[in-house]
Design an enzyme around this catalytic site. Structure first.
Site, PDB file in Angstrom:
ATOM      1  N   LYS A  98       0.856  -1.140  -0.158  1.00 13.55           N
ATOM      2  CA  LYS A  98      -0.003  -0.027   0.192  1.00 13.55           C
ATOM      3  C   LYS A  98       0.935   1.339   0.220  1.00 13.55           C
ATOM      4  O   LYS A  98       1.924   1.357   0.738  1.00 13.55           O
ATOM      5  CB  LYS A  98      -0.948  -0.053   1.186  1.00 13.55           C
ATOM      6  CG  LYS A  98      -1.935  -1.112   1.209  1.00 13.55           C
ATOM      7  CD  LYS A  98      -2.829  -0.921   2.272  1.00 13.55           C
ATOM      8  CE  LYS A  98      -4.285  -1.750   2.114  1.00 13.55           C
ATOM      9  NZ  LYS A  98      -3.890  -3.106   1.712  1.00 13.55           N
ATOM     10  N   ASP A 132      -1.447  -2.186  -4.160  1.00 16.14           N
ATOM     11  CA  ASP A 132      -2.985  -2.235  -3.874  1.00 16.14           C
ATOM     12  C   ASP A 132      -3.472  -0.783  -3.989  1.00 16.14           C
ATOM     13  O   ASP A 132      -3.056   0.258  -3.543  1.00 16.14           O
ATOM     14  CB  ASP A 132      -3.128  -2.761  -2.222  1.00 16.14           C
ATOM     15  CG  ASP A 132      -2.626  -4.038  -2.063  1.00 16.14           C
ATOM     16  OD1 ASP A 132      -2.629  -4.937  -3.081  1.00 16.14           O
ATOM     17  OD2 ASP A 132      -2.494  -4.630  -0.944  1.00 16.14           O
ATOM     18  N   MET A 133      -5.006  -0.794  -4.251  1.00 11.37           N
ATOM     19  CA  MET A 133      -5.720   0.343  -4.269  1.00 11.37           C
ATOM     20  C   MET A 133      -6.368   0.751  -2.933  1.00 11.37           C
ATOM     21  O   MET A 133      -6.626  -0.296  -2.199  1.00 11.37           O
ATOM     22  CB  MET A 133      -6.820   0.467  -5.298  1.00 11.37           C
ATOM     23  CG  MET A 133      -7.551   1.495  -5.698  1.00 11.37           C
ATOM     24  SD  MET A 133      -6.387   2.949  -6.111  1.00 11.37           S
ATOM     25  CE  MET A 133      -5.800   2.474  -7.559  1.00 11.37           C
ATOM     26  N   ARG A 182      -5.284  -6.164 -10.896  1.00 14.18           N
ATOM     27  CA  ARG A 182      -6.039  -6.970  -9.997  1.00 14.18           C
ATOM     28  C   ARG A 182      -7.399  -6.526  -9.920  1.00 14.18           C
ATOM     29  O   ARG A 182      -7.514  -5.242  -9.578  1.00 14.18           O
ATOM     30  CB  ARG A 182      -5.441  -7.134  -8.617  1.00 14.18           C
ATOM     31  CG  ARG A 182      -6.319  -8.059  -7.792  1.00 14.18           C
ATOM     32  CD  ARG A 182      -5.750  -7.955  -6.383  1.00 14.18           C
ATOM     33  NE  ARG A 182      -4.433  -8.143  -6.137  1.00 14.18           N
ATOM     34  CZ  ARG A 182      -3.477  -7.802  -5.347  1.00 14.18           C
ATOM     35  NH1 ARG A 182      -3.894  -6.826  -4.456  1.00 14.18           N
ATOM     36  NH2 ARG A 182      -2.422  -8.333  -5.025  1.00 14.18           N
ATOM     37  N   ALA A 187     -13.381  -2.739  -0.865  1.00 12.53           N
ATOM     38  CA  ALA A 187     -13.419  -3.065   0.717  1.00 12.53           C
ATOM     39  C   ALA A 187     -13.541  -1.810   1.401  1.00 12.53           C
ATOM     40  O   ALA A 187     -13.478  -1.918   2.929  1.00 12.53           O
ATOM     41  CB  ALA A 187     -12.434  -3.975   1.331  1.00 12.53           C
ATOM     42  N   THR A 224     -11.542 -12.735  -6.209  1.00 12.75           N
ATOM     43  CA  THR A 224     -13.138 -12.766  -5.586  1.00 12.75           C
ATOM     44  C   THR A 224     -13.382 -13.959  -4.970  1.00 12.75           C
ATOM     45  O   THR A 224     -12.313 -15.212  -5.201  1.00 12.75           O
ATOM     46  CB  THR A 224     -14.042 -12.845  -6.538  1.00 12.75           C
ATOM     47  OG1 THR A 224     -15.302 -12.752  -6.149  1.00 12.75           O
ATOM     48  CG2 THR A 224     -14.156 -13.584  -7.717  1.00 12.75           C
ATOM     49  N   HIS A 225     -14.225 -14.086  -4.058  1.00 15.82           N
ATOM     50  CA  HIS A 225     -14.517 -15.468  -3.382  1.00 15.82           C
ATOM     51  C   HIS A 225     -15.838 -15.796  -3.786  1.00 15.82           C
ATOM     52  O   HIS A 225     -16.424 -16.737  -3.339  1.00 15.82           O
ATOM     53  CB  HIS A 225     -14.837 -15.425  -1.774  1.00 15.82           C
ATOM     54  CG  HIS A 225     -13.346 -14.940  -1.268  1.00 15.82           C
ATOM     55  ND1 HIS A 225     -13.002 -13.836  -0.948  1.00 15.82           N
ATOM     56  CD2 HIS A 225     -12.223 -15.561  -0.951  1.00 15.82           C
ATOM     57  CE1 HIS A 225     -11.762 -13.529  -0.586  1.00 15.82           C
ATOM     58  NE2 HIS A 225     -11.295 -14.761  -0.641  1.00 15.82           N
ATOM     59  N   ARG A 286     -11.602  -5.150   7.736  1.00 13.23           N
ATOM     60  CA  ARG A 286     -12.283  -4.878   6.364  1.00 13.23           C
ATOM     61  C   ARG A 286     -12.566  -6.282   5.870  1.00 13.23           C
ATOM     62  O   ARG A 286     -13.373  -6.552   5.189  1.00 13.23           O
ATOM     63  CB  ARG A 286     -11.123  -4.388   5.672  1.00 13.23           C
ATOM     64  CG  ARG A 286     -11.409  -2.799   5.748  1.00 13.23           C
ATOM     65  CD  ARG A 286     -10.390  -2.159   4.631  1.00 13.23           C
ATOM     66  NE  ARG A 286      -8.963  -2.346   4.370  1.00 13.23           N
ATOM     67  CZ  ARG A 286      -8.210  -1.954   5.039  1.00 13.23           C
ATOM     68  NH1 ARG A 286      -8.519  -1.009   5.962  1.00 13.23           N
ATOM     69  NH2 ARG A 286      -6.781  -2.235   5.051  1.00 13.23           N
ATOM     70  N   ARG A 287     -11.836  -7.577   6.356  1.00  6.72           N
ATOM     71  CA  ARG A 287     -12.283  -8.672   6.135  1.00  6.72           C
ATOM     72  C   ARG A 287     -13.561  -9.167   6.684  1.00  6.72           C
ATOM     73  O   ARG A 287     -14.473  -9.783   6.098  1.00  6.72           O
ATOM     74  CB  ARG A 287     -11.120  -9.762   6.327  1.00  6.72           C
ATOM     75  CG  ARG A 287      -9.825  -9.650   5.804  1.00  6.72           C
ATOM     76  CD  ARG A 287      -9.883  -9.750   4.162  1.00  6.72           C
ATOM     77  NE  ARG A 287     -10.174  -8.675   3.404  1.00  6.72           N
ATOM     78  CZ  ARG A 287      -9.855  -7.492   3.102  1.00  6.72           C
ATOM     79  NH1 ARG A 287      -8.472  -7.168   3.994  1.00  6.72           N
ATOM     80  NH2 ARG A 287     -10.305  -6.531   2.571  1.00  6.72           N
TER      81      ARG A 287
END
Length: 304
Positions: A98, A132-133, A182, A187, A224-225, A286-287
């Site tokens: 990041k 990462d964004m 990606r 999130a 993605t999940h 965030r997860r």
């Protein structure tokens, strides 16, 4: 109820008091399910274990919103150490980072200095680096820095977030660089002025940008999940004769392990996002915001 929980955990993710408490007490309360450990040696063992199962990795030394130059440089050095560890041990792993951990909120010169040091190491050890964004106020700065770095370095990619209205335009603007991107849902807590407030709209936009980036002929990491998004990607690739070496799936460490193995066994490249370090709190919250079902794992962790 799910929206309420999402807002709650996103609120907690930015709380400085709880962040300090988390650093003090370590990876307790279920976080160890999603974070490989606090030390690089922990990360090495995790990568080796995943590689043995045929899974690729992207390693993330956790940290964000750094406000001191010395800390930003220290984090850059840790990223270089991570790249060196990956290269010297010939691990199947990339690096994710990041920009706010490297001085984005301090100065552009500082973050560029740190990124160039990291990318030189990446070039030496042949380790790809993904930026990462982060949240919307930092989006344009991140893209500007990515474009500057892309002029001199091939081994760099970044992330596009499907919940943003502007994402399709950003992907088209970046097409001139043939970027490795990606693609994710997103999130962070964002205003309805810049992001779709409804999940169904985000999902449809996610499919749109997957198709867009693949048809542009660029390498696409679908992070993605969600089985609906996974199946859409597989079907779209088949129908448009897109080779499997032009895309991969990515999932987070500790989430849907069986599905990760299934995709790998089906012949798709499957990369696991493996975070490590003691600055894990914001990532962990965030997860939980993304998948409130993960709260169950936390409860189990507390009572173990």
């Amino acid at each position: 109820m799910e929206k309420v929980m999402r807002k709650f955990f996103l609120f907690l993710s930015d709380n400085k008091f709880f962040t300090k408490m988390a650093r003090r007490y370590g990876l307790k309360f279920g976080a160890s399910r999603f974070v490989a450990g606090e030390k690089i040696s922990d990360a090495k063992k995790t990568i080796e274990s995943l590689n043995e199962k045929g899974l690729s990795v992207t390693l993330d030394f956790l940290g964000e919103f750094v406000s001191e130059s010395d800390e930003a440089r220290s984090r850059a050095d840790e990223c270089v150490n991570a790249i060196k560890m990956i290269g010297e041990n010939q691990l199947d792993s990339q690096l994710s980072l990041k920009l706010t951990s490297l001085g984005l909120d301090i100065s552009e010169d500082l973050v560029l200095e740190n990124m160039e040091k990291i990318l030189e190491a990446g070039k030496k050890y042949n380790v790809f680096v993904t930026i990462d964004m982060e949240d919307y106020p930092r989006l344009q700065k991140t893209l500007d820095i990515f474009e500057k770095l892309k002029e001199n370095y091939d081994g760099i990619g970044t992330v596009m977030q499907a919940y943003l209205y502007r994402v399709s335009d950003d992907i088209e603007n970046l097409d001139q660089y043939s970027p490795n991107l990606r693609l994710v849902k997103g999130a962070y807590k964002e205003s309805a002025e810049v992001a779709f407030p409804e999940k169904k709209d985000t999902d449809e936009n996610f499919k749109k940008i997957i198709a867009q980036h693949l048809q542009n002929g660029n390498y696409t990491a679908v992070a993605t999940h969600d089985d609906v998004i996974i199946e859409f990607t597989k079907k779209f690739a088949e129908e448009h004769n897109i080779p499997r070496d032009q895309f991969e799936f990515q999932m987070l460490y500790g989430i849907r392990n069986e599905r990760q193995n299934e995709l790998s066994e089906e012949g798709y490249k499957m990369r696991v996002y493996v975070p490590y370090g003691n600055d894990w709190y914001g990532y962990f919250m965030r997860r939980l915001a993304e998948r409130p079902a993960n709260v169950g794992f936390v409860v189990k962790g507390i009572f173990k």
